[in-house]
Design a protein around this motif. Structure first.
Motif, PDB file in Angstrom:
ATOM      1  N   VAL A 249      53.379  50.413  38.306  1.00  0.00           N
ATOM      2  CA  VAL A 249      52.482  51.572  38.365  1.00  0.00           C
ATOM      3  C   VAL A 249      52.220  52.097  36.951  1.00  0.00           C
ATOM      4  N   GLU A 250      53.267  52.119  36.143  1.00  0.00           N
ATOM      5  CA  GLU A 250      53.151  52.687  34.788  1.00  0.00           C
ATOM      6  C   GLU A 250      52.296  51.832  33.851  1.00  0.00           C
ATOM      7  N   LYS A 251      52.078  50.587  34.241  1.00  0.00           N
ATOM      8  CA  LYS A 251      51.167  49.746  33.451  1.00  0.00           C
ATOM      9  C   LYS A 251      49.709  50.163  33.649  1.00  0.00           C
ATOM     10  N   ALA A 252      49.426  50.815  34.767  1.00  0.00           N
ATOM     11  CA  ALA A 252      48.081  51.329  35.063  1.00  0.00           C
ATOM     12  C   ALA A 252      47.005  50.239  35.048  1.00  0.00           C
ATOM     13  N   VAL A 253      47.345  49.061  35.555  1.00  0.00           N
ATOM     14  CA  VAL A 253      46.395  47.951  35.499  1.00  0.00           C
ATOM     15  C   VAL A 253      45.986  47.436  36.890  1.00  0.00           C
ATOM     16  N   ALA A 254      46.306  48.180  37.942  1.00  0.00           N
ATOM     17  CA  ALA A 254      45.936  47.728  39.287  1.00  0.00           C
ATOM     18  C   ALA A 254      44.410  47.658  39.403  1.00  0.00           C
TER      19      ALA A 254
ATOM     20  N   SER B 281      44.362  47.870  44.201  1.00  0.00           N
ATOM     21  CA  SER B 281      45.124  46.758  44.780  1.00  0.00           C
ATOM     22  C   SER B 281      46.376  46.466  43.959  1.00  0.00           C
ATOM     23  N   ASN B 282      47.516  46.432  44.627  1.00  0.00           N
ATOM     24  CA  ASN B 282      48.760  46.049  43.957  1.00  0.00           C
ATOM     25  C   ASN B 282      49.110  44.593  44.223  1.00  0.00           C
ATOM     26  N   LEU B 283      48.114  43.819  44.581  1.00  0.00           N
ATOM     27  CA  LEU B 283      48.339  42.408  44.888  1.00  0.00           C
ATOM     28  C   LEU B 283      49.019  41.663  43.732  1.00  0.00           C
ATOM     29  N   PRO B 284      48.641  41.924  42.464  1.00  0.00           N
ATOM     30  CA  PRO B 284      49.336  41.231  41.365  1.00  0.00           C
ATOM     31  C   PRO B 284      50.840  41.517  41.382  1.00  0.00           C
ATOM     32  N   TYR B 285      51.223  42.740  41.728  1.00  0.00           N
ATOM     33  CA  TYR B 285      52.658  43.057  41.833  1.00  0.00           C
ATOM     34  C   TYR B 285      53.280  42.306  43.010  1.00  0.00           C
ATOM     35  N   TYR B 286      52.639  42.366  44.165  1.00  0.00           N
ATOM     36  CA  TYR B 286      53.219  41.737  45.356  1.00  0.00           C
ATOM     37  C   TYR B 286      53.240  40.216  45.270  1.00  0.00           C
ATOM     38  N   ALA B 287      52.326  39.651  44.482  1.00  0.00           N
ATOM     39  CA  ALA B 287      52.344  38.203  44.251  1.00  0.00           C
ATOM     40  C   ALA B 287      53.670  37.797  43.610  1.00  0.00           C
ATOM     41  N   ASP B 288      54.219  38.670  42.760  1.00  0.00           N
ATOM     42  CA  ASP B 288      55.500  38.384  42.109  1.00  0.00           C
ATOM     43  C   ASP B 288      56.690  38.768  42.983  1.00  0.00           C
ATOM     44  N   HIS B 289      56.435  39.327  44.158  1.00  0.00           N
ATOM     45  CA  HIS B 289      57.540  39.794  45.002  1.00  0.00           C
ATOM     46  C   HIS B 289      57.379  39.341  46.448  1.00  0.00           C
ATOM     47  N   GLY B 290      56.872  38.105  46.578  1.00  0.00           N
ATOM     48  CA  GLY B 290      56.862  37.454  47.895  1.00  0.00           C
ATOM     49  C   GLY B 290      55.897  38.056  48.913  1.00  0.00           C
ATOM     50  N   TYR B 291      54.922  38.832  48.466  1.00  0.00           N
ATOM     51  CA  TYR B 291      53.911  39.408  49.372  1.00  0.00           C
ATOM     52  C   TYR B 291      54.541  40.125  50.567  1.00  0.00           C
ATOM     53  N   GLY B 292      55.592  40.887  50.268  1.00  0.00           N
ATOM     54  CA  GLY B 292      56.201  41.673  51.339  1.00  0.00           C
ATOM     55  C   GLY B 292      57.477  41.069  51.901  1.00  0.00           C
TER      56      GLY B 292
ATOM     57  N   GLY C 120      54.266  32.338  54.400  1.00  0.00           N
ATOM     58  CA  GLY C 120      53.106  31.542  54.004  1.00  0.00           C
ATOM     59  C   GLY C 120      51.814  32.081  54.591  1.00  0.00           C
ATOM     60  N   TYR C 121      51.905  32.505  55.827  1.00  0.00           N
ATOM     61  CA  TYR C 121      50.746  33.059  56.526  1.00  0.00           C
ATOM     62  C   TYR C 121      50.216  34.299  55.803  1.00  0.00           C
ATOM     63  N   VAL C 122      51.116  35.221  55.464  1.00  0.00           N
ATOM     64  CA  VAL C 122      50.692  36.465  54.812  1.00  0.00           C
ATOM     65  C   VAL C 122      50.119  36.166  53.427  1.00  0.00           C
ATOM     66  N   LYS C 123      50.790  35.258  52.705  1.00  0.00           N
ATOM     67  CA  LYS C 123      50.281  34.885  51.381  1.00  0.00           C
ATOM     68  C   LYS C 123      48.867  34.308  51.488  1.00  0.00           C
ATOM     69  N   ASP C 124      48.689  33.346  52.399  1.00  0.00           N
ATOM     70  CA  ASP C 124      47.371  32.732  52.584  1.00  0.00           C
ATOM     71  C   ASP C 124      46.328  33.784  52.953  1.00  0.00           C
ATOM     72  N   TYR C 125      46.731  34.727  53.803  1.00  0.00           N
ATOM     73  CA  TYR C 125      45.791  35.741  54.263  1.00  0.00           C
ATOM     74  C   TYR C 125      45.365  36.674  53.126  1.00  0.00           C
ATOM     75  N   VAL C 126      46.339  37.230  52.393  1.00  0.00           N
ATOM     76  CA  VAL C 126      45.960  38.221  51.369  1.00  0.00           C
ATOM     77  C   VAL C 126      45.314  37.594  50.140  1.00  0.00           C
ATOM     78  N   THR C 127      45.591  36.297  49.913  1.00  0.00           N
ATOM     79  CA  THR C 127      44.965  35.652  48.757  1.00  0.00           C
ATOM     80  C   THR C 127      43.695  34.902  49.164  1.00  0.00           C
ATOM     81  N   GLY C 128      43.423  34.865  50.468  1.00  0.00           N
ATOM     82  CA  GLY C 128      42.267  34.110  50.957  1.00  0.00           C
ATOM     83  C   GLY C 128      41.100  34.993  51.333  1.00  0.00           C
ATOM     84  N   ARG C 129      40.190  34.428  52.122  1.00  0.00           N
ATOM     85  CA  ARG C 129      38.971  35.158  52.466  1.00  0.00           C
ATOM     86  C   ARG C 129      39.177  36.203  53.554  1.00  0.00           C
ATOM     87  N   GLY C 130      40.197  35.997  54.409  1.00  0.00           N
ATOM     88  CA  GLY C 130      40.434  36.907  55.529  1.00  0.00           C
ATOM     89  C   GLY C 130      40.565  38.357  55.090  1.00  0.00           C
TER      90      GLY C 130
END
Lengths: 265, 265
Positions: A150-155, A126-137, A77-87
């Motif tokens: 990566v092959e979508k080329a939309v980062a 940023s691969n954040l959209p990918y990591y959002a679907d994979h628990g942010y690590g 939860g901490y990592v999710k809040d951090y990467v999706t927040g202002r920090g």
């Protein structure tokens, strides 16, 4: 595990609260005190998690940790809040600002041999959209799934990095992009970079066949060595992994972007 | 500056609260709502400071900042709370734990040439009592005052570092202490180290006359180079400054202890 613990705590306190309910006078006490206790205890628990995970994040960001494959479960939860927040945004901005101040102090020789190296993933793109679907690590890295992304080329671009990238170009540095991505992803990577607003790099270096299996630190150091042999002075280097920055043929000055989601040795 | 701002905010909201006071029915509303607003706004202000100063601390600890002489004024309370609270302790413990796990994986060659380097100040010994009297990094470093403190030889051990130090000795590493302190402080430094529980180092290296005026990064790199020339393998290096760890003749693995109070280039 921690959520379970939290729930247990809540239920045990709640049952305690209910068993005492009859003794409360709701007129005198607008809220049952015991609920405030639960609030306090949950808040303390939250503060403890925050403290522990901040300490973990600092250890990760200063390269103190033994190689790790996933973030600690209790920090999900901490990592999710951090990467999706202002920090995360704030820290990205600060790195680019400081790098910008330094870049302006570098006296370029005018022979086109002053270079700045950028990593790509979590540095320019940023691969954040990918990591959002994979628990942010929280999930172990899945190279097959990640390749599909990566092959979508939309980062999307990391905005402060894009701004700093432009500054570096305008100051007259040669720009080298040095990525752990495979050579077979050259065209999607170029496509993605251009769509995200990046341009005019001097060279895009990806892992060739015989680079696979090398540690990133070794592969990237070798590539920097080649630059040095070609007469380049590596004045700056931006990356989100210490394996982008350490090793040999190191840059005069390195800038470490935050990344609490994964570790590449 | 920030305290002033906070007070202004409080007073302006308080006067607003008082001017509306007559309209409140204290029976229906146990607390005037406007005071909750002040609470909320002060809390938001506090959260913002916390976010900004955490971001600053991250940038400091990852060596991203342009050289700095004092901590940001608005982070004075944050830094004080951190170094006197559990955060600093936790991070110290974590560094020593991780270093301990790594140290155990190092295969020693049995020729007594595997070395571990420790910095002293804010790595083995804590100068927190001194910095407590000097704003925890808010005041510009005063070498005269600091020397007086050093000469007292009363700096306490950083407990997790002492524990790790013992482990390193027991594992059979050669221990080198490499400090920016001056050669003329050798005897007080030895006295302080021994009183704090440190023992059996192989060599204590202090700045000699011709080392003064050198950047710490250069001085320490030169001293490490000498170790390498003497046949030592530098397997680990612990320091609170990046100038303890970076440069040339770098260690196989470095461990960065936290220090948000001062920066040595």
């Amino acid at each position: 595990m921690m959520t379970l613990l939290k729930l247990c705590l809540l239920f045990s306190l709640l049952s305690l609260a209910l068993s005492h309910d009859a003794t409360f006078n709701s007129h005198l006490l607008p809220r049952p005190l015991i609920l405030e206790d639960i609030d306090t205890q949950l808040k303390e628990h939250e503060e403890e998690i925050n403290l522990q995970c901040t300490s973990w994040r600092f250890a990760a960001e200063t390269n103190n940790l033994i190689p790790w494959k996933t973030i600690p479960r209790e920090c999900a939860g901490y990592v999710k809040d951090y990467v999706t927040g202002r920090g995360y945004k704030l820290e990205m901005e600060r790195v680019s600002n400081e790098a910008g101040v330094y870049a302006k102090t570098v006296l370029l020789s005018g022979d086109d041999k002053d270079a700045w190296i950028f990593d790509i993933d979590e540095t320019l793109l940023s691969n954040l959209p990918y990591y959002a679907d994979h628990g942010y690590g929280l999930e172990i890295f899945d190279p097959v799934e990640f390749d599909k992304w990566v092959e979508k080329a939309v980062a999307p671009a990391i905005e402060p990095s894009l701004k700093f990238y432009e500054e570096v170009l305008n100051l007259g540095f040669k720009v080298f992009l040095l990525t752990g991505r495979s050579e077979r992803h050259r065209s999607v990577t170029v496509e993605n970079l251009i769509n995200a607003g990046f341009r005019d790099w001097d060279k895009l270096i990806l892992r060739a066949c015989d680079d696979h299996g090398k540690l990133a630190t070794v592969y990237k150091s070798e590539k920097r060595s080649e630059m040095v042999k070609d007469g380049y002075r590596i004045r700056g280097n931006s990356g989100d992994q210490w394996s982008d920055l350490l090793g040999f043929a190191m840059s005069d000055r390195s800038f470490k972007l935050p990344n609490p989601m994964y570790y590449i040795p």
